[in-house]
Motif scaffolding. Sequence first.
Motif, PDB file in Angstrom:
ATOM      1  N   ARG A  73       0.807  -1.253   0.000  1.00  0.00           N
ATOM      2  CA  ARG A  73       0.000   0.000   0.000  1.00  0.00           C
ATOM      3  C   ARG A  73       0.817   1.270   0.000  1.00  0.00           C
ATOM      4  O   ARG A  73       0.370   2.316  -0.420  1.00  0.00           O
ATOM      5  CB  ARG A  73      -0.929   0.062   1.218  1.00  0.00           C
ATOM      6  CG  ARG A  73      -2.334  -0.393   1.103  1.00  0.00           C
ATOM      7  CD  ARG A  73      -3.184   0.191   0.023  1.00  0.00           C
ATOM      8  NE  ARG A  73      -4.210   1.103   0.489  1.00  0.00           N
ATOM      9  CZ  ARG A  73      -4.559   2.209  -0.143  1.00  0.00           C
ATOM     10  NH1 ARG A  73      -3.966   2.553  -1.264  1.00  0.00           N
ATOM     11  NH2 ARG A  73      -5.511   2.974   0.316  1.00  0.00           N
ATOM     12  N   LEU A  74       2.062   1.209   0.525  1.00  0.00           N
ATOM     13  CA  LEU A  74       2.832   2.445   0.693  1.00  0.00           C
ATOM     14  C   LEU A  74       4.317   2.156   0.557  1.00  0.00           C
ATOM     15  O   LEU A  74       4.905   1.486   1.403  1.00  0.00           O
ATOM     16  CB  LEU A  74       2.559   3.010   2.098  1.00  0.00           C
ATOM     17  CG  LEU A  74       3.382   4.218   2.524  1.00  0.00           C
ATOM     18  CD1 LEU A  74       2.877   5.486   1.826  1.00  0.00           C
ATOM     19  CD2 LEU A  74       3.325   4.417   4.043  1.00  0.00           C
ATOM     20  N   GLN A  75       4.919   2.672  -0.536  1.00  0.00           N
ATOM     21  CA  GLN A  75       6.377   2.613  -0.622  1.00  0.00           C
ATOM     22  C   GLN A  75       6.871   3.821   0.156  1.00  0.00           C
ATOM     23  O   GLN A  75       6.813   4.959  -0.324  1.00  0.00           O
ATOM     24  CB  GLN A  75       6.823   2.657  -2.077  1.00  0.00           C
ATOM     25  CG  GLN A  75       6.466   1.379  -2.838  1.00  0.00           C
ATOM     26  CD  GLN A  75       7.224   1.283  -4.145  1.00  0.00           C
ATOM     27  OE1 GLN A  75       6.974   2.049  -5.078  1.00  0.00           O
ATOM     28  NE2 GLN A  75       8.168   0.354  -4.222  1.00  0.00           N
TER      29      GLN A  75
ATOM     30  N   TYR B   8      -0.281   3.383  -3.144  1.00  0.00           N
ATOM     31  CA  TYR B   8      -0.759   2.723  -4.370  1.00  0.00           C
ATOM     32  C   TYR B   8      -1.964   1.823  -4.073  1.00  0.00           C
ATOM     33  O   TYR B   8      -2.205   1.461  -2.926  1.00  0.00           O
ATOM     34  CB  TYR B   8       0.380   1.988  -5.076  1.00  0.00           C
ATOM     35  CG  TYR B   8       0.987   0.809  -4.337  1.00  0.00           C
ATOM     36  CD1 TYR B   8       2.069   0.991  -3.483  1.00  0.00           C
ATOM     37  CD2 TYR B   8       0.491  -0.475  -4.497  1.00  0.00           C
ATOM     38  CE1 TYR B   8       2.637  -0.083  -2.822  1.00  0.00           C
ATOM     39  CE2 TYR B   8       1.061  -1.553  -3.849  1.00  0.00           C
ATOM     40  CZ  TYR B   8       2.127  -1.359  -3.010  1.00  0.00           C
ATOM     41  OH  TYR B   8       2.686  -2.436  -2.357  1.00  0.00           O
ATOM     42  N   PRO B   9      -2.709   1.450  -5.138  1.00  0.00           N
ATOM     43  CA  PRO B   9      -4.000   0.768  -4.921  1.00  0.00           C
ATOM     44  C   PRO B   9      -3.864  -0.602  -4.274  1.00  0.00           C
ATOM     45  O   PRO B   9      -2.951  -1.372  -4.583  1.00  0.00           O
ATOM     46  CB  PRO B   9      -4.560   0.610  -6.344  1.00  0.00           C
ATOM     47  CG  PRO B   9      -3.815   1.583  -7.184  1.00  0.00           C
ATOM     48  CD  PRO B   9      -2.467   1.754  -6.563  1.00  0.00           C
ATOM     49  N   ALA B  10      -4.835  -0.916  -3.429  1.00  0.00           N
ATOM     50  CA  ALA B  10      -4.887  -2.233  -2.792  1.00  0.00           C
ATOM     51  C   ALA B  10      -5.065  -3.334  -3.854  1.00  0.00           C
ATOM     52  O   ALA B  10      -4.579  -4.450  -3.695  1.00  0.00           O
ATOM     53  CB  ALA B  10      -6.029  -2.263  -1.794  1.00  0.00           C
ATOM     54  N   GLU B  11      -5.735  -2.966  -4.955  1.00  0.00           N
ATOM     55  CA  GLU B  11      -5.964  -3.944  -6.034  1.00  0.00           C
ATOM     56  C   GLU B  11      -4.651  -4.529  -6.554  1.00  0.00           C
ATOM     57  O   GLU B  11      -4.590  -5.677  -6.980  1.00  0.00           O
ATOM     58  CB  GLU B  11      -6.687  -3.264  -7.219  1.00  0.00           C
ATOM     59  CG  GLU B  11      -8.138  -2.962  -6.954  1.00  0.00           C
ATOM     60  CD  GLU B  11      -8.938  -4.214  -6.620  1.00  0.00           C
ATOM     61  OE1 GLU B  11      -8.794  -5.214  -7.348  1.00  0.00           O
ATOM     62  OE2 GLU B  11      -9.688  -4.195  -5.615  1.00  0.00           O
ATOM     63  N   TYR B  12      -3.609  -3.709  -6.540  1.00  0.00           N
ATOM     64  CA  TYR B  12      -2.285  -4.150  -6.990  1.00  0.00           C
ATOM     65  C   TYR B  12      -1.862  -5.402  -6.212  1.00  0.00           C
ATOM     66  O   TYR B  12      -1.317  -6.351  -6.767  1.00  0.00           O
ATOM     67  CB  TYR B  12      -1.294  -3.003  -6.761  1.00  0.00           C
ATOM     68  CG  TYR B  12       0.142  -3.287  -7.132  1.00  0.00           C
ATOM     69  CD1 TYR B  12       0.682  -2.830  -8.331  1.00  0.00           C
ATOM     70  CD2 TYR B  12       0.989  -3.987  -6.276  1.00  0.00           C
ATOM     71  CE1 TYR B  12       2.003  -3.070  -8.668  1.00  0.00           C
ATOM     72  CE2 TYR B  12       2.305  -4.242  -6.599  1.00  0.00           C
ATOM     73  CZ  TYR B  12       2.813  -3.776  -7.796  1.00  0.00           C
ATOM     74  OH  TYR B  12       4.128  -4.027  -8.117  1.00  0.00           O
ATOM     75  N   LEU B  13      -2.133  -5.386  -4.909  1.00  0.00           N
ATOM     76  CA  LEU B  13      -1.682  -6.483  -4.050  1.00  0.00           C
ATOM     77  C   LEU B  13      -2.479  -7.758  -4.329  1.00  0.00           C
ATOM     78  O   LEU B  13      -1.947  -8.856  -4.274  1.00  0.00           O
ATOM     79  CB  LEU B  13      -1.796  -6.080  -2.579  1.00  0.00           C
ATOM     80  CG  LEU B  13      -0.956  -4.856  -2.211  1.00  0.00           C
ATOM     81  CD1 LEU B  13      -1.345  -4.334  -0.833  1.00  0.00           C
ATOM     82  CD2 LEU B  13       0.542  -5.199  -2.234  1.00  0.00           C
TER      83      LEU B  13
ATOM     84  N   THR C 220      -5.416   0.641   9.112  1.00  0.00           N
ATOM     85  CA  THR C 220      -5.837  -0.699   9.554  1.00  0.00           C
ATOM     86  C   THR C 220      -4.636  -1.288  10.287  1.00  0.00           C
ATOM     87  O   THR C 220      -3.497  -0.829  10.081  1.00  0.00           O
ATOM     88  CB  THR C 220      -6.200  -1.602   8.348  1.00  0.00           C
ATOM     89  OG1 THR C 220      -5.159  -1.494   7.356  1.00  0.00           O
ATOM     90  CG2 THR C 220      -7.521  -1.202   7.733  1.00  0.00           C
ATOM     91  N   MET C 221      -4.871  -2.284  11.117  1.00  0.00           N
ATOM     92  CA  MET C 221      -3.752  -2.800  11.913  1.00  0.00           C
ATOM     93  C   MET C 221      -2.559  -3.138  11.021  1.00  0.00           C
ATOM     94  O   MET C 221      -1.432  -2.779  11.293  1.00  0.00           O
ATOM     95  CB  MET C 221      -4.212  -4.022  12.720  1.00  0.00           C
ATOM     96  CG  MET C 221      -3.187  -4.496  13.724  1.00  0.00           C
ATOM     97  SD  MET C 221      -2.877  -3.244  15.015  1.00  0.00           S
ATOM     98  CE  MET C 221      -1.926  -4.200  16.181  1.00  0.00           C
ATOM     99  N   PHE C 222      -2.843  -3.838   9.923  1.00  0.00           N
ATOM    100  CA  PHE C 222      -1.823  -4.090   8.910  1.00  0.00           C
ATOM    101  C   PHE C 222      -2.365  -3.673   7.547  1.00  0.00           C
ATOM    102  O   PHE C 222      -3.573  -3.786   7.307  1.00  0.00           O
ATOM    103  CB  PHE C 222      -1.385  -5.570   8.924  1.00  0.00           C
ATOM    104  CG  PHE C 222      -0.758  -5.930  10.242  1.00  0.00           C
ATOM    105  CD1 PHE C 222       0.507  -5.467  10.568  1.00  0.00           C
ATOM    106  CD2 PHE C 222      -1.453  -6.660  11.190  1.00  0.00           C
ATOM    107  CE1 PHE C 222       1.071  -5.728  11.807  1.00  0.00           C
ATOM    108  CE2 PHE C 222      -0.901  -6.937  12.432  1.00  0.00           C
ATOM    109  CZ  PHE C 222       0.372  -6.465  12.744  1.00  0.00           C
ATOM    110  N   ALA C 223      -1.458  -3.218   6.677  1.00  0.00           N
ATOM    111  CA  ALA C 223      -1.906  -2.730   5.365  1.00  0.00           C
ATOM    112  C   ALA C 223      -2.533  -3.855   4.546  1.00  0.00           C
ATOM    113  O   ALA C 223      -3.413  -3.614   3.719  1.00  0.00           O
ATOM    114  CB  ALA C 223      -0.725  -2.113   4.618  1.00  0.00           C
ATOM    115  N   LEU C 224      -2.091  -5.086   4.792  1.00  0.00           N
ATOM    116  CA  LEU C 224      -2.606  -6.217   4.022  1.00  0.00           C
ATOM    117  C   LEU C 224      -4.129  -6.334   4.112  1.00  0.00           C
ATOM    118  O   LEU C 224      -4.787  -6.813   3.185  1.00  0.00           O
ATOM    119  CB  LEU C 224      -1.930  -7.531   4.451  1.00  0.00           C
ATOM    120  CG  LEU C 224      -2.010  -8.005   5.914  1.00  0.00           C
ATOM    121  CD1 LEU C 224      -3.325  -8.695   6.202  1.00  0.00           C
ATOM    122  CD2 LEU C 224      -0.860  -8.922   6.226  1.00  0.00           C
ATOM    123  N   GLU C 225      -4.700  -5.869   5.239  1.00  0.00           N
ATOM    124  CA  GLU C 225      -6.154  -5.971   5.420  1.00  0.00           C
ATOM    125  C   GLU C 225      -6.902  -5.188   4.344  1.00  0.00           C
ATOM    126  O   GLU C 225      -8.022  -5.533   3.971  1.00  0.00           O
ATOM    127  CB  GLU C 225      -6.560  -5.406   6.793  1.00  0.00           C
ATOM    128  CG  GLU C 225      -6.103  -6.264   7.949  1.00  0.00           C
ATOM    129  CD  GLU C 225      -6.100  -5.500   9.269  1.00  0.00           C
ATOM    130  OE1 GLU C 225      -7.036  -4.731   9.542  1.00  0.00           O
ATOM    131  OE2 GLU C 225      -5.125  -5.677  10.029  1.00  0.00           O
TER     132      GLU C 225
END
Length: 459
Positions: free
Chosen positions: A229-231, A239-244, A272-277
Amino acid sequence: MRWDKKKILEIDRRHIWHPFTQMKDYEDRDPPVIVKARGLMLETIEGKLLYDTISSWWTNIHGHLHPALNEALRRQLELLDHVNFSGFTHPYAVEVVERLRAFLPPSLTRFFFSDNGSTAVEVALKMAFQFWQNRGFEKKTRFVCLENAYHGDTIGAVSVGGVDLFFKLYKPLTFETFRAPSPYCYRCEEGPTFTLSATHKCQLTCLRGLEEILDRHAGEICAVIVEPRLQAAGGMLVYPAEYLKELRRLCDTHGVLLIFDEVATGFGRTGTMFALEQAGVVPDIICLAKGLTGGYLPLALTVATEEIYAAFYADYLEGKTFYHGHSFTANPLCCAVAAASLKLFAEERPLERSKPAREYFHRRLQELFSGEDYVGDIRYVGYVGAIELVAEREKKTPFPPEKRFGFQIYMRSLEEGLVLRPLGDVIYWFLPLCITEEDVEEILSRSQRVIAEIIGRLR
Ligand SMILES: Cc1ncc(COP(=O)(O)O)c(C=O)c1O
């Protein structure tokens, strides 16, 4: 020993070599001498207060000297300072793992402790490499990383780094990696006017380069590593979550592990607690550090799936042991504070409590900066916000680097009671979760004054 300011600065100037600092810049200026902190504020030896607008290098979460964290550390000092973690265990590490499991996806089950973000990444790289070696895939030795990636300063982490300013010189020391394009929405032809929270509709063209690398070389690749989500150090590129989501799919179809480096994004920083969420995606390995102890003490974790762990679990003579460890692995003082910080997350719910402040922060960033012709991009996610300064907005032309706009803004911000430590000409705020709307207003309005003044003076 009692120190006075003059003596501290004299000895500092004569003997101390500061990180990420051209020491000659301090030939005729002094760094602030910080002697105290509380909440959002740092206090200098003269009693001047500074807003810690970058959370002390992105570590601080609940504010400085939080009573619950102080108390946890005090209590731990009566019990156990340190013991080696190879062949021993202790309840303080176990508590951290148990509390953290409640926040992580259930498939991340195996926790390897170390002591900073770079070591968490080194561990992840060695783990991913050895996972394939232990399973007989000897050709899988290489990594894919992104342009503008930053994963730390040790040589393995530098090898998967993509910020040329920091890493180019060391190339002869590093191992070869595949470097894929960065999801830098502002510099993308399909990107919106301002990146904002990068929730725009997008074709994910920037992923095609990575896909080509995987198509051609998956047989040689052990893992892809990204900051979700964030470099961050690469310029606070949101950057978009869709990328992940798409990246996870590509890794799965190509038989490649996915490593998320959440050293900067973890522990609520992105809202969010973690960006992965935000993407609903689970990596094979996650790296955590910085905010793990609420920003108090150095502690890190590399967390892997059961499948990865299983590839190392064998009779000793099979030679599958993970030979890695650091003297201060799972230091009990650090663990006690980490457990206290995680308890705060569970009981006080800071992410919910400060949601209005977070939203206010995003709104004010737009209100204050979208009309300024020197602001090319505005981006934010959670408690992180940034503006990218440009000489010409239409053409997105950067200012000449030798003018060092960012650095001049930083120096002036210190006089105005802020820490606007820039990344080149990207000015950013990396706020703690204890922030209020009033703090946001004060920080952003002071920031705007400082930035406008320096731009006006240097342009
Ligand atoms: C995403 C990321 N990974 C790793 C690191 C390295 O962490 P440390 O400075 O604790 O070694 C950093 C530091 O800024 C980071 O932002």
